[in-house]
Write a protein that holds these residues in place. Structure first.
Motif, PDB file in Angstrom:
ATOM      1  N   MET A   1      13.133   1.684  70.171  1.00  0.00           N
ATOM      2  CA  MET A   1      14.192   2.631  70.458  1.00  0.00           C
ATOM      3  C   MET A   1      15.535   2.102  69.962  1.00  0.00           C
ATOM      4  N   ALA A   2      16.370   2.993  69.532  1.00  0.00           N
ATOM      5  CA  ALA A   2      17.711   2.643  69.071  1.00  0.00           C
ATOM      6  C   ALA A   2      18.704   3.584  69.736  1.00  0.00           C
ATOM      7  N   ALA A   3      19.956   3.192  69.704  1.00  0.00           N
ATOM      8  CA  ALA A   3      20.985   4.003  70.353  1.00  0.00           C
ATOM      9  C   ALA A   3      22.244   4.086  69.507  1.00  0.00           C
ATOM     10  N   LEU A   4      22.872   5.229  69.590  1.00  0.00           N
ATOM     11  CA  LEU A   4      24.225   5.439  69.089  1.00  0.00           C
ATOM     12  C   LEU A   4      25.069   5.423  70.358  1.00  0.00           C
ATOM     13  N   TYR A   5      26.203   4.735  70.342  1.00  0.00           N
ATOM     14  CA  TYR A   5      27.016   4.680  71.554  1.00  0.00           C
ATOM     15  C   TYR A   5      28.494   4.803  71.217  1.00  0.00           C
ATOM     16  N   VAL A   6      29.245   5.288  72.194  1.00  0.00           N
ATOM     17  CA  VAL A   6      30.695   5.385  72.071  1.00  0.00           C
ATOM     18  C   VAL A   6      31.291   4.666  73.273  1.00  0.00           C
ATOM     19  N   LEU A   7      32.168   3.727  72.986  1.00  0.00           N
ATOM     20  CA  LEU A   7      32.875   2.983  74.031  1.00  0.00           C
ATOM     21  C   LEU A   7      34.333   3.423  74.045  1.00  0.00           C
ATOM     22  N   PHE A   8      34.969   3.252  75.196  1.00  0.00           N
ATOM     23  CA  PHE A   8      36.396   3.557  75.305  1.00  0.00           C
ATOM     24  C   PHE A   8      37.109   2.377  75.949  1.00  0.00           C
ATOM     25  N   SER A   9      38.260   2.029  75.403  1.00  0.00           N
ATOM     26  CA  SER A   9      39.102   0.982  75.964  1.00  0.00           C
ATOM     27  C   SER A   9      40.381   1.630  76.494  1.00  0.00           C
ATOM     28  N   GLU A  10      40.580   1.543  77.806  1.00  0.00           N
ATOM     29  CA  GLU A  10      41.831   2.052  78.379  1.00  0.00           C
ATOM     30  C   GLU A  10      43.012   1.216  77.899  1.00  0.00           C
ATOM     31  N   LYS A  11      42.777  -0.068  77.729  1.00  0.00           N
ATOM     32  CA  LYS A  11      43.833  -0.990  77.278  1.00  0.00           C
ATOM     33  C   LYS A  11      44.397  -0.576  75.919  1.00  0.00           C
ATOM     34  N   LEU A  12      43.514  -0.213  74.989  1.00  0.00           N
ATOM     35  CA  LEU A  12      43.928   0.177  73.639  1.00  0.00           C
ATOM     36  C   LEU A  12      44.051   1.688  73.465  1.00  0.00           C
ATOM     37  N   ASN A  13      43.486   2.429  74.436  1.00  0.00           N
ATOM     38  CA  ASN A  13      43.397   3.889  74.335  1.00  0.00           C
ATOM     39  C   ASN A  13      42.686   4.290  73.046  1.00  0.00           C
ATOM     40  N   LYS A  14      41.548   3.600  72.785  1.00  0.00           N
ATOM     41  CA  LYS A  14      40.773   3.830  71.561  1.00  0.00           C
ATOM     42  C   LYS A  14      39.293   3.935  71.879  1.00  0.00           C
ATOM     43  N   TYR A  15      38.604   4.619  70.958  1.00  0.00           N
ATOM     44  CA  TYR A  15      37.148   4.718  71.024  1.00  0.00           C
ATOM     45  C   TYR A  15      36.545   3.789  69.985  1.00  0.00           C
ATOM     46  N   TYR A  16      35.326   3.341  70.270  1.00  0.00           N
ATOM     47  CA  TYR A  16      34.567   2.524  69.328  1.00  0.00           C
ATOM     48  C   TYR A  16      33.180   3.144  69.233  1.00  0.00           C
ATOM     49  N   VAL A  17      32.709   3.388  68.021  1.00  0.00           N
ATOM     50  CA  VAL A  17      31.397   3.987  67.795  1.00  0.00           C
ATOM     51  C   VAL A  17      30.499   2.935  67.155  1.00  0.00           C
ATOM     52  N   GLY A  18      29.292   2.789  67.700  1.00  0.00           N
ATOM     53  CA  GLY A  18      28.365   1.805  67.157  1.00  0.00           C
ATOM     54  C   GLY A  18      26.921   2.243  67.315  1.00  0.00           C
ATOM     55  N   ALA A  19      26.015   1.467  66.733  1.00  0.00           N
ATOM     56  CA  ALA A  19      24.579   1.725  66.830  1.00  0.00           C
ATOM     57  C   ALA A  19      23.871   0.389  66.991  1.00  0.00           C
ATOM     58  N   CYS A  20      22.778   0.382  67.747  1.00  0.00           N
ATOM     59  CA  CYS A  20      22.054  -0.871  67.994  1.00  0.00           C
ATOM     60  C   CYS A  20      20.637  -0.573  68.471  1.00  0.00           C
ATOM     61  N   THR A  21      19.857  -1.630  68.622  1.00  0.00           N
ATOM     62  CA  THR A  21      18.499  -1.473  69.159  1.00  0.00           C
ATOM     63  C   THR A  21      18.403  -1.918  70.609  1.00  0.00           C
TER      64      THR A  21
END
Length: 82
Positions: A1-21
Motif C-alpha cells: 500500500m502507498a499513500a498520498l498525504y497533505v500536511l499543514f504547518s500552523e507555524k509556516l501557514n503552509k501545506y506540504y504534499v508527499g507520497a510514501c509507502t
C-alpha cells in the motif's frame, strides 16, 4: 500500500504534499526534522490522505496536485473529506 498525504504547518501557514509507502514512519520523519524543508515547520498536522495500490500511482497523484500550484485546490481537497 502507498499513500498520498497533505500536511499543514500552523507555524509556516503552509501545506506540504508527499507520497510514501509507510505513512506512519514518514510522518514521524517530518516531525523530527528529517527532511530539510519540513524541519522548519514542525509540528506538521496530517490534514488529507489517499491510499493507492503502489507508490508509482501515489507519486502520479502527488505530481498532479503539485502541478496545480494552488493552495485553494488543496483546501478544496481537504474540505471534501470533512
Amino acid at each position: 500500500m502507498a499513500a498520498l498525504y497533505v500536511l499543514f504547518s500552523e507555524k509556516l501557514n503552509k501545506y506540504y504534499v508527499g507520497a510514501c509507502t509507510n505513512l506512519e514512519r514518514r510522518l514521524y520523519e517530518h516531525d523530527i526534522g528529517h527532511s530539510k524543508f519540513t524541519s522548519t515547520g514542525i509540528p506538521w498536522i496530517l490534514v488529507y490522505q489517499e491510499t493507492f495500490d503502489d507508490l508509482q500511482a501515489a507519486k502520479r497523484r502527488e505530481s498532479q496536485i503539485k502541478k496545480m500550484k494552488s493552495r485553494k485546490y488543496i483546501e478544496v481537497l481537504i474540505s471534501s473529506v470533512q
